[in-house]
Design an enzyme around this catalytic site. Structure first.
Site, PDB file in Angstrom:
ATOM      1  N   CYS A   1       0.859  -1.156  -0.050  1.00  0.00           N
ATOM      2  CA  CYS A   1       0.113   0.121  -0.079  1.00  0.00           C
ATOM      3  C   CYS A   1       0.903   1.438  -0.002  1.00  0.00           C
ATOM      4  O   CYS A   1       1.201   1.618   0.845  1.00  0.00           O
ATOM      5  CB  CYS A   1      -0.789  -0.136   1.133  1.00  0.00           C
ATOM      6  SG  CYS A   1      -1.766   1.440   1.401  1.00  0.00           S
TER       7      CYS A   1
ATOM      8  N   CYS B   1      -0.793   4.064   2.252  1.00  0.00           N
ATOM      9  CA  CYS B   1      -0.558   3.823   3.584  1.00  0.00           C
ATOM     10  C   CYS B   1       0.929   4.189   3.974  1.00  0.00           C
ATOM     11  O   CYS B   1       1.296   4.887   5.026  1.00  0.00           O
ATOM     12  CB  CYS B   1      -0.799   2.776   3.918  1.00  0.00           C
ATOM     13  SG  CYS B   1      -2.203   1.827   3.317  1.00  0.00           S
ATOM     14  N   ASP B   2       1.786   3.619   3.242  1.00  0.00           N
ATOM     15  CA  ASP B   2       3.334   3.527   3.635  1.00  0.00           C
ATOM     16  C   ASP B   2       4.236   4.585   2.941  1.00  0.00           C
ATOM     17  O   ASP B   2       5.263   4.592   3.374  1.00  0.00           O
ATOM     18  CB  ASP B   2       3.757   2.163   3.677  1.00  0.00           C
ATOM     19  CG  ASP B   2       2.647   1.152   4.315  1.00  0.00           C
ATOM     20  OD1 ASP B   2       2.267   1.632   5.457  1.00  0.00           O
ATOM     21  OD2 ASP B   2       2.774   0.159   4.223  1.00  0.00           O
TER      22      ASP B   2
END
Ligand code: NDP
Length: 319
Positions: free
Chosen positions: A146, A149-150
């Protein structure tokens, strides 16, 4: 305590939440069992939670972020009275009607969490992984599925993205906002991605494409420090010092809990016919869980609408 519902919707991506909006507006008081937070696409809101800017969802002239779009879907469903239950379906029994569903948050599993007159399956598909040693252990410690997200954690670092499809292009381009360099690891000498996405990636100065290569090993103790690449043409290996590896190699349908209860194709996608009808009368399927061709948010949402209308008509015919 077991709850009796007219419609249980399993999964909360564009398909499930569109089905929720339509069935809620038809006074069917649906419950959406939305899934659990996880590091993969198998989570509430589905794959769009792992996406960045969506430019092709009609109605948003300047695009919209995936998580924002899914937040809107959910709020719209709730506005019409859909109940959202934050848990996964752990077991389903479609052998007789009404159907039985158990959820991951139940302490006592002797009784199902829901007894449902009808079920809409919209559990989507999840990211495929490379299958390397320690890959899962290193998720959150350098390995990710992701970018949204990261990506933030890799500011100024050198990282790699694996895959040659649109997902990989999208992740790689997004990650150039943070990383100093993005290596795109492609196992063949060409990209599978659409022309427009491929061109954007090729033109991006921060992206270096490493052709004919696969990731063969992940190095690092508590966190990823480098990866080993194997050339698919001559089998030579080399080390690439990256602290992040984003896996973007495709998806698999989330149908494990429905195995042997409902007809599926050889890849585990639910087979639908005549709209969203499945092999079990009263169970409907929509979105990526039954579509490996189009896989778009808009087609998933469209089939969620179809499932809601199919359910409504089916329930009317039952009474
Ligand atoms: P795809 O199946 O299209 O691509 C998967 C890629 O990963 C391929 O290049 C494949 O290689 C490669 N791959 C598979 N397994 C491995 C492995 N073990 N090691 C290395 N590489 C591997 O999946 P996507 O998720 O990219 O896309 C799925 C669908 O969603 C597509 O239809 C796509 O167009 C769509 N999509 C659209 C977007 C958009 O329009 N914004 C964004 C994201 C997805 P090979 O080519 O050799 O098979």
């Amino acid at each position: 305590m077991t709850e009796r519902v007219k419609v249980a919707i399993v999964g909360s991506g564009p398909a499930g939440l569109t089905a929720a909006i339509y069935t809620a507006r038809a006074n069917l008081e649906p419950v959406v069992i939305e899934g659990e937070i996880s590091s993969t696409s198998d989570q509430p809101g589905g794959q769009l939670m792992l996406t960045t800017e969506i430019e092709n969802f009609p109605g948003f002239i300047n695009g919209i972020e995936g998580p924002e779009l899914m937040g809107n879907f959910k709020a719209q469903a709730e506005r019409f009275g859909a109940k959202i239950h934050s848990a996964k379906v752990s077991r389903a029994d479609f052998s007789q009607r009404p159907f039985k569903l158990w959820t991951s948050d139940q302490t006592d599993e002797t009784e199902p969490a829901y007894i449902a007159d009808s079920v809409i399956i919209s559990t989507g598909a999840r990211s495929l992984m490379l299958g390397l040693d320690r890959e899962i252990e290193l998720i959150g410690h350098g390995v990710s599925t992701c970018a949204t997200c990261d990506g933030f954690f890799f500011r100024g670092r050198e990282i790699a993205v694996v895959g040659g499809g649109d997902s990989a292009m999208e992740e790689a381009i997004f990650l150039t906002k943070f990383a100093s360099r993005v290596y795109l690891i492609v196992r063949r000498g060409e990209l599978r991605a659409s022309k427009i996405m491929a061109e954007r990636a090729i033109k991006n100065e921060k992206i270096t494409i490493v052709w004919n290569s696969v990731v063969s090993k992940l190095n690092g103790e508590s966190a990823l420090t480098s990866i080993e690449l194997t050339n698919t043409l001559d089998s030579t290996t080399r080390q690439l010092d990256v602290s992040g590896l984003f896996v973007a190699i495709g998806h698999v349908p989330n149908t494990d809990i429905f195995q042997s209860q409902i007809e599926m194709d050889e890849n585990g996608y639910i087979i639908t016919s005549n709209g969203t009808y499945t092999s079990v009368d009263g169970v409907f399927a929509c979105g990526d869980v039954q579509d490996h061709t189009y896989r778009q948010a808009i087609t998933a949402a469209g089939s969620g609408c179809m499932a809601a209308i199919d359910v409504e008509r089916w329930l009317e015919n039952q009474h």
